[in-house]
Design a protein around this motif. Structure first.
Motif, short mmCIF file in Angstrom:
data_model
loop_
_atom_site.label_atom_id
_atom_site.label_comp_id
_atom_site.label_asym_id
_atom_site.label_seq_id
_atom_site.Cartn_x
_atom_site.Cartn_y
_atom_site.Cartn_z
N UNK A 65 0.83 -1.22 0.00
CA UNK A 65 0.00 0.00 0.00
C UNK A 65 0.86 1.27 0.00
N UNK A 66 2.14 1.14 -0.28
CA UNK A 66 3.06 2.27 -0.17
C UNK A 66 3.43 2.82 -1.54
N UNK A 67 3.34 4.14 -1.69
CA UNK A 67 3.84 4.83 -2.87
C UNK A 67 5.30 5.20 -2.58
N UNK A 68 6.23 4.45 -3.17
CA UNK A 68 7.64 4.64 -2.84
C UNK A 68 8.23 5.91 -3.45
N UNK A 69 7.55 6.51 -4.40
CA UNK A 69 8.05 7.76 -4.96
C UNK A 69 7.80 8.93 -4.01
N UNK A 70 6.88 8.73 -3.04
CA UNK A 70 6.57 9.79 -2.06
C UNK A 70 6.93 9.37 -0.64
N UNK A 71 7.56 8.21 -0.50
CA UNK A 71 7.83 7.66 0.83
C UNK A 71 8.83 8.50 1.61
N UNK A 72 8.45 8.90 2.82
CA UNK A 72 9.36 9.63 3.69
C UNK A 72 10.29 8.65 4.41
N UNK A 73 11.45 9.16 4.82
CA UNK A 73 12.45 8.29 5.45
C UNK A 73 11.89 7.57 6.68
N UNK A 74 11.07 8.26 7.46
CA UNK A 74 10.51 7.66 8.68
C UNK A 74 9.50 6.56 8.39
N UNK A 75 9.01 6.51 7.12
CA UNK A 75 8.04 5.47 6.73
C UNK A 75 8.72 4.19 6.23
N UNK A 76 10.02 4.26 5.97
CA UNK A 76 10.73 3.09 5.42
C UNK A 76 10.62 1.86 6.33
N UNK A 77 10.83 2.00 7.66
CA UNK A 77 10.68 0.82 8.51
C UNK A 77 9.27 0.22 8.46
N UNK A 78 8.27 1.07 8.27
CA UNK A 78 6.88 0.57 8.19
C UNK A 78 6.70 -0.22 6.91
N UNK A 79 7.23 0.29 5.79
CA UNK A 79 7.21 -0.46 4.52
C UNK A 79 7.86 -1.83 4.70
N UNK A 80 9.01 -1.84 5.36
CA UNK A 80 9.79 -3.09 5.44
C UNK A 80 9.13 -4.14 6.31
N UNK A 81 8.12 -3.75 7.09
CA UNK A 81 7.35 -4.76 7.82
C UNK A 81 6.50 -5.61 6.87
N UNK A 82 6.22 -5.07 5.68
CA UNK A 82 5.45 -5.81 4.67
C UNK A 82 6.35 -6.68 3.80
N UNK A 83 7.67 -6.56 3.99
CA UNK A 83 8.64 -7.23 3.12
C UNK A 83 9.57 -8.12 3.92
N UNK A 84 10.06 -9.17 3.27
CA UNK A 84 11.18 -9.94 3.77
C UNK A 84 12.26 -9.89 2.71
N UNK A 85 13.52 -9.78 3.13
CA UNK A 85 14.62 -9.70 2.16
C UNK A 85 15.67 -10.74 2.50
N UNK A 86 16.10 -11.50 1.48
CA UNK A 86 17.13 -12.53 1.64
C UNK A 86 18.27 -12.21 0.67
N UNK A 87 19.50 -12.23 1.19
CA UNK A 87 20.67 -11.89 0.38
C UNK A 87 21.53 -13.12 0.11
#
Length: 230
Positions: A65-87
Motif C-alpha cells: 500500500x506504499x507509494x515509494x516515490x513519495x515515501x518519507x524516510x521515517x516510513x521506510x521501517x513501516x514499509x519493510x514490515x510488509x517485506x522480507x529480504x534474503x541476500x
C-alpha cells in the motif's frame, strides 16, 4: 490484485550512469517471479528500489500500500514490515544465536516477548532448523545460514519476499533445498521476487520470468525459461 507496480521507473546514479530505464511491471499477490539477465543489467538495483534501499529517479513505484516515490524516510521501517529480504551472503548477526537472529526481526518492530517465544520456534521448524536454535552462525553450514536468513525474512509474515541470488553461494544440492523452501513459502501466499543466475532452477521450477538487459525489461513470460547461456 497488484502487490507491486512500476510505471516508467528509471534509476540514475549520475548523469552518465542510468541503471534502469523506463520499467513497466506489475506483480500480483501470490506470484513467484524470477528476475534474470546478465551481471550489471540492473536486477539488484531494481530489488533495492522495492525495499527502499535506493530511491526512484523517475516514474511511479508502489509496493503493497506504499507509494515509494513519495515515501518519507521515517516510513521506510513501516514499509519493510510488509517485506522480507534474503541476500546471497546471509547477513546474519554473528554474535547472536539462530533463535536471536530470527527474534531480532520481531523485536525491532515491537512484538511482545510472548509473541516472539511462540513464533520463532514455529518458523525455525518450518525451515528445518528448530534443533539448531541455540547455535551461532559460524557453527552452521552455508545452507543452514541461508535457512536462518529465510526464517528471519518470513517471521513477520511479509506479503512480499525479495531474494537477491539466494542460492548463489550454495552447492547445487543445497540450492535445490532452498528453492523447495521458497516454493513452500510461495504456496502459503507470499509473493516471491527472486534475482538469479541459476538457469537450471529457472528451467526446472517454472514461474514467471522477467529478463532485464542494460536497464530495460526485454522479456516477460509466464512459466518462461532462463534464456541465457551460463
Amino acid at each position: 490484485m497488484a502487490i507491486i507496480e512500476l510505471r516508467g521507473v528509471s534509476k540514475k546514479y549520475s548523469r552518465s550512469s542510468t541503471v534502469l530505464r523506463g520499467l513497466d511491471l506489475t506483480v500480483s499477490l501470490g506470484e513467484f517471479v524470477y528476475l534474470v539477465g546478465p551481471s550489471g543489467a540492473g536486477k539488484s538495483t531494481l530489488l533495492k528500489l522495492l525495499y527502499a534501499e535506493e530511491k526512484v529517479s523517475k516514474g511511479h513505484l508502489r509496493v503493497a500500500r506504499f507509494d515509494l516515490t513519495k515515501l518519507k524516510k521515517k516510513q521506510v521501517p513501516i514499509l519493510r514490515r510488509s517485506l522480507g529480504v534474503v541476500f546471497q551472503d546471509y547477513k546474519l548477526l554473528s554474535q547472536k544465536t539462530v533463535y536471536e537472529n530470527v527474534a531480532f526481526a520481531m523485536e525491532v518492530i515491537g512484538k511482545s516477548k510472548r509473541d516472539i517465544k511462540k513464533r520463532v520456534p514455529q518458523v525455525l521448524e518450518m525451515v528445518g532448523l528448530k534443533h539448531k536454535m541455540r547455535s551461532f552462525p559460524k557453527q552452521l553450514s552455508g545452507g543452514e545460514q541461508q535457512r536462518v536468513a529465510i526464517a528471519r525474512a518470513i517471521v513477520n509474515n511479509p506479503k512480499v519476499l525479495i531474494a537477491d541470488e539466494p542460492t548463489g553461494n550454495l552447492d547445487p544440492e543445497i540450492a535445490w533445498e532452498i528453492m523447495q523452501l521458497l516454493e513452500k513459502i510461495n504456496l502459503h501466499g507470499t509473493t516471491v521476487i527472486m534475482a538469479t543466475h541459476n538457469s537450471q532452477i529457472v528451467n526446472t521450477l517454472r514461474h514467471r520470468v522477467v529478463a532485464i538487459e542494460e536497464g530495460r525489461i526485454v522479456r516477460d513470460e509466464e512459466e518462461g525459461d532462463y534464456g541465457y547461456n551460463d
